[in-house]
Motif scaffolding. Sequence first.
Motif, PDB file in Angstrom:
ATOM      1  N   ALA A  36      -0.195   3.804   3.197  1.00 42.69           N
ATOM      2  CA  ALA A  36       0.239   2.823   3.230  1.00 42.69           C
ATOM      3  C   ALA A  36       1.098   4.584   3.398  1.00 42.69           C
ATOM      4  N   LYS A  37       0.792   5.496   3.437  1.00 40.81           N
ATOM      5  CA  LYS A  37       2.182   6.879   4.034  1.00 40.81           C
ATOM      6  C   LYS A  37       1.192   6.738   5.040  1.00 40.81           C
ATOM      7  N   ASN A  38       2.813   8.236   5.155  1.00 39.42           N
ATOM      8  CA  ASN A  38       3.229   9.139   6.199  1.00 39.42           C
ATOM      9  C   ASN A  38       2.122  10.447   6.713  1.00 39.42           C
ATOM     10  N   PRO A  39       2.050  10.789   7.489  1.00 36.25           N
ATOM     11  CA  PRO A  39       0.823  11.906   7.293  1.00 36.25           C
ATOM     12  C   PRO A  39       0.941  13.268   6.715  1.00 36.25           C
ATOM     13  N   THR A  51       7.389   7.227  -0.037  1.00 34.96           N
ATOM     14  CA  THR A  51       8.214   7.072   0.278  1.00 34.96           C
ATOM     15  C   THR A  51       8.888   6.353   1.235  1.00 34.96           C
ATOM     16  N   GLU A  52       8.331   5.617   1.974  1.00 35.89           N
ATOM     17  CA  GLU A  52       8.686   4.288   2.758  1.00 35.89           C
ATOM     18  C   GLU A  52       7.139   4.337   3.654  1.00 35.89           C
ATOM     19  N   GLN A  54       4.215   2.730   5.611  1.00 34.25           N
ATOM     20  CA  GLN A  54       4.243   2.429   6.825  1.00 34.25           C
ATOM     21  C   GLN A  54       2.453   1.800   7.255  1.00 34.25           C
ATOM     22  N   PHE A  55       2.394   1.188   6.336  1.00 33.03           N
ATOM     23  CA  PHE A  55       0.940   0.559   6.196  1.00 33.03           C
ATOM     24  C   PHE A  55       0.414  -0.109   7.480  1.00 33.03           C
ATOM     25  N   TRP A  56       1.402  -1.119   8.236  1.00 32.90           N
ATOM     26  CA  TRP A  56       1.170  -1.447   9.313  1.00 32.90           C
ATOM     27  C   TRP A  56       1.217  -1.015  10.474  1.00 32.90           C
ATOM     28  N   ASP A  57       2.371   0.098  10.597  1.00 33.28           N
ATOM     29  CA  ASP A  57       1.440   1.214  11.982  1.00 33.28           C
ATOM     30  C   ASP A  57       1.346   1.696  11.996  1.00 33.28           C
ATOM     31  N   ASN A  58       0.134   2.388  10.319  1.00 33.44           N
ATOM     32  CA  ASN A  58      -1.071   3.288  10.527  1.00 33.44           C
ATOM     33  C   ASN A  58      -1.833   2.013  10.970  1.00 33.44           C
ATOM     34  N   LEU A  59      -2.143   1.065  10.867  1.00 28.89           N
ATOM     35  CA  LEU A  59      -3.156   0.037  11.165  1.00 28.89           C
ATOM     36  C   LEU A  59      -3.060  -0.237  12.476  1.00 28.89           C
ATOM     37  N   VAL A  60      -1.848  -0.199  12.860  1.00 26.03           N
ATOM     38  CA  VAL A  60      -2.201  -0.723  14.540  1.00 26.03           C
ATOM     39  C   VAL A  60      -1.877   0.499  15.165  1.00 26.03           C
ATOM     40  N   THR A  61      -1.884   1.823  14.528  1.00 24.69           N
ATOM     41  CA  THR A  61      -2.942   3.454  15.035  1.00 24.69           C
ATOM     42  C   THR A  61      -4.130   3.600  15.006  1.00 24.69           C
ATOM     43  N   VAL A  62      -4.717   2.468  13.754  1.00 16.88           N
ATOM     44  CA  VAL A  62      -6.000   2.923  13.833  1.00 16.88           C
ATOM     45  C   VAL A  62      -6.719   1.554  15.109  1.00 16.88           C
TER      46      VAL A  62
END
Length: 278
Positions: A36-39, A51-52, A54-62
């Motif tokens: 759920a973290k940023n890089p 801190t914020e 990014q679970f959904w964004d990481n899921l879509v990217t993968v």
Amino acid sequence: MTLRRFLRKYLLGILSILASIVIFLVPFAFVLLQAAKNPREAGLLEFSFPTESQFWDNLVTVIETNDYQALWAFFNSVILTVASCAVMVVLAAMVGYVLQRKRSRLNPLINFLVLAALIVPPAVVPTIWVLQGLGLFKTMPGMILIEATFGLAFCVLLFRAFVATIPKELDEAAIIDGAGPLRLFFGVVLPLLKPVIVTVIVVQAVFVFNDFQGPLYFLPGNDYPTVQLGLYNFQSQSVSQFNLLFMYILLTTIPPLVMYIFFNRQIVAGMTSGAIKG
């Protein structure tokens, strides 16, 4: 109740809970947090909340990486797992039933071969040579055959132990009613094997789904990627993006975890019923 008596009575349960937390829950929570973290935050590999998120964004990217290769890997792994488990259940149930019901001079030899299959490691090079001769190397049917063969011996032992708990009078009654061998097995015996069938399906499904060595040797290339091979390739491509790597690991962990949560009682019942009643 004194403290000593309390510890004697509940110590094993307390130790089991602590071991489960340390061995399973803590690593799973760590993977979930990193996914759920940023890089930048994931690269620190700290056990902390993002801190914020990014679970959904990481899921879509993968999922979208390499033209949805992750989805194709999951699809291939599901096909491989379902087909392999179906072959194992049918063949192992037949062999276990025959070994338990039909006594012959070949039974000791067959039992020896079944036990040897559990002990002797598979020979990779000769197996590849056989698959090439059959035209099944680097094909999904060939991989299904390999996975079913590797797990067959374990399944045979479970089915044989469970068949021993089924009264022979049921077989005799079905034969008197005119049932042939196939109708006797599929109509009478197989429905009674439901507990051990569930055990075989769940245990072997987790094994096949998580298998890395088999597809690496017998299903190389990019034509039929599996989940574990996809994770290996994804790791080499996303070595600096731990958030995406942990997201992929989380996706590969969820299906076996869900199966175990829903079928853990059936697993224990199927593996112990033959030992208790036999």
